[in-house]
Design an enzyme around this catalytic site. Structure first.
Site, PDB file in Angstrom:
ATOM      1  N   CYS A  97       9.157 -40.020   2.700  1.00 10.87           N
ATOM      2  CA  CYS A  97       9.093 -38.907   1.742  1.00 10.87           C
ATOM      3  C   CYS A  97       7.643 -38.799   1.293  1.00 10.87           C
ATOM      4  O   CYS A  97       6.730 -39.003   2.093  1.00 10.87           O
ATOM      5  CB  CYS A  97      10.085 -39.068   0.601  1.00 10.87           C
ATOM      6  SG  CYS A  97       9.888 -40.546  -0.417  1.00 10.87           S
ATOM      7  N   TRP A  98       7.390 -38.464   0.044  1.00 13.10           N
ATOM      8  CA  TRP A  98       6.013 -38.231  -0.386  1.00 13.10           C
ATOM      9  C   TRP A  98       5.207 -39.520  -0.466  1.00 13.10           C
ATOM     10  O   TRP A  98       4.155 -39.658   0.150  1.00 13.10           O
ATOM     11  CB  TRP A  98       6.023 -37.500  -1.729  1.00 13.10           C
ATOM     12  CG  TRP A  98       4.679 -37.415  -2.410  1.00 13.10           C
ATOM     13  CD1 TRP A  98       4.343 -37.877  -3.643  1.00 13.10           C
ATOM     14  CD2 TRP A  98       3.476 -36.825  -1.895  1.00 13.10           C
ATOM     15  NE1 TRP A  98       3.021 -37.622  -3.927  1.00 13.10           N
ATOM     16  CE2 TRP A  98       2.452 -36.972  -2.865  1.00 13.10           C
ATOM     17  CE3 TRP A  98       3.150 -36.203  -0.682  1.00 13.10           C
ATOM     18  CZ2 TRP A  98       1.156 -36.519  -2.694  1.00 13.10           C
ATOM     19  CZ3 TRP A  98       1.839 -35.745  -0.500  1.00 13.10           C
ATOM     20  CH2 TRP A  98       0.878 -35.900  -1.497  1.00 13.10           C
TER      21      TRP A  98
END
Length: 353
Positions: A97-98
């Protein structure tokens, strides 16, 4: 549970070794940029991410986390039902993810508990981006470039296409940037990628080239439309051997009329693009060209653009920016056809061996 954290640099070197690369970020984040070949399985979609973020700021982190957990659980269940039920036990995804936080961890945890061997990208997309920027100069340094030069309309893109068809290694920056690299280079219906996406596309192309064979690339300025070519790459190109493609003016005009046929179909768009040249050519000249365009006289405008706008100063500008342009062998194309370009490509490749 079988979840294995993996550093970004190691993951980048093993991208083809994963069964799938899964981006757990929202659709918007994925569109901005993502790992090569990544599938988008949002833990929170665009609207849900805004909703949870608003709750976090305006109410409390605790309330946001409760709602977020319910949404993430529901979305992960949907992803598993849609994408995972047919996967064999040896399926091994890489998930990110981020920053390697809750969104990817949640998905990785459940897939690991099912029994899959899951790799979790340490630091998420942010770490990948940093590692990519650090690796770009190394990818550039191991390659030998051949820079195809030539005035506008000489068929440089067609020659690159022919070289690719003949099996040569080609880096087509204009294709990656969705732009033809001039004031009039915007392609209708094809928005340019973000700068991050362009960087990833360039890196992904570079890493797959064989360092024992040359890489052909078109001479470009520092920017292709709104996108900047990575510094290490533009510097390497400017110090690489050059080739000079030549084509007769009539053939160049005909080639541009073929490649930019959309200007003839949408004269209003053509006129709006011509407005960008007022500062360089003056309003009177541009108004004259626009009047011809509106009258359906596209050919004389294209010829004027070539001879009055693009050609003046081309050789001196290229010589100034590309250190080895003065030694460039000439590739003389008798016409603009792909058959001619393929013949040139074959001859060029034979001379490299």
């Amino acid at each position: 549970m079988s979840v294995h954290p993996i550093p970004a640099a190691e993951a980048m070197a093993r991208l083809e070794g994963f069964s799938a690369i899964i981006d757990a970020r929202s659709e918007g984040e994925h569109a901005e940029d993502h790992l090569p070949g990544a599938l988008n399985w949002p833990s929170l979609n665009n609207a849900e991410r805004v909703r949870v973020g608003t709750l976090y700021k305006q109410v409390s982190p605790f309330e946001a986390q409760k709602i977020g957990a319910a949404l993430v659980a529901r979305n992960i269940a949907a992803h598993i039902e849609r994408e995972v039920l047919d996967k064999p036990k040896n399926w091994q995804p890489l998930i990110y993810c981020w920053r390697g936080g809750k969104r990817s961890n949640s998905l990785a945890l459940i897939l690991g508990q099912i029994g899959f061997r899951v790799h979790l990208l340490e630091g998420g997309y942010k770490a990948f981006r940093s590692a990519l920027l650090a690796d770009l100069p190394a990818q550039v340094a191991r390659l030998n470039f051949r820079v195809v030069c030539g005035p506008t309309g000489s068929g440089k893109t067609r020659l690159l296409q022919a070289l690719r068809e003949e099996g040569a290694q080609v880096l087509d920056l204009e294709e990656l940037a969705s732009h033809r690299s001039s004031v009039l280079g915007m392609i209708p219906g094809r928005p340019q990628p973000t700068q991050k996406r362009f960087d990833t596309l360039v890196w992904d192309a570079l890493r797959q080239f064989d360092a024992t064979r040359p890489v052909y690339v078109e001479a470009e300025s520092k920017k292709v439309g709104n996108l900047a070519v990575p510094d290490s790459l533009i510097l390497a190109m400017r110090d690489s051997p050059c080739l000079l493609l030549q084509l007769a003016d009539d053939e160049r005009v005909a080639l541009l009329l073929e490649d930019y046929a959309f200007f003839a179909r949408d004269t209003d768009f053509f006129c709006r693009r011509l407005d960008a040249l007022i500062a360089l050519r003056g309003k009177a000249v541009i108004d004259e060209w626009k009047a011809l365009v509106k009258d359906g006289q596209i050919e004389p405008v294209v010829r004027a653009l070539l001879l009055q706008h693009y050609d003046p100063g081309y050789a001196s500008s290229t010589r100034r920016n590309f250190n080895r342009f003065g030694d460039a062998p000439i590739l003389a194309a008798c016409d603009r056809s792909m058959a001619t370009m393929r013949t040139l490509a074959r001859d060029l490749m034979a001379s490299e061996n």
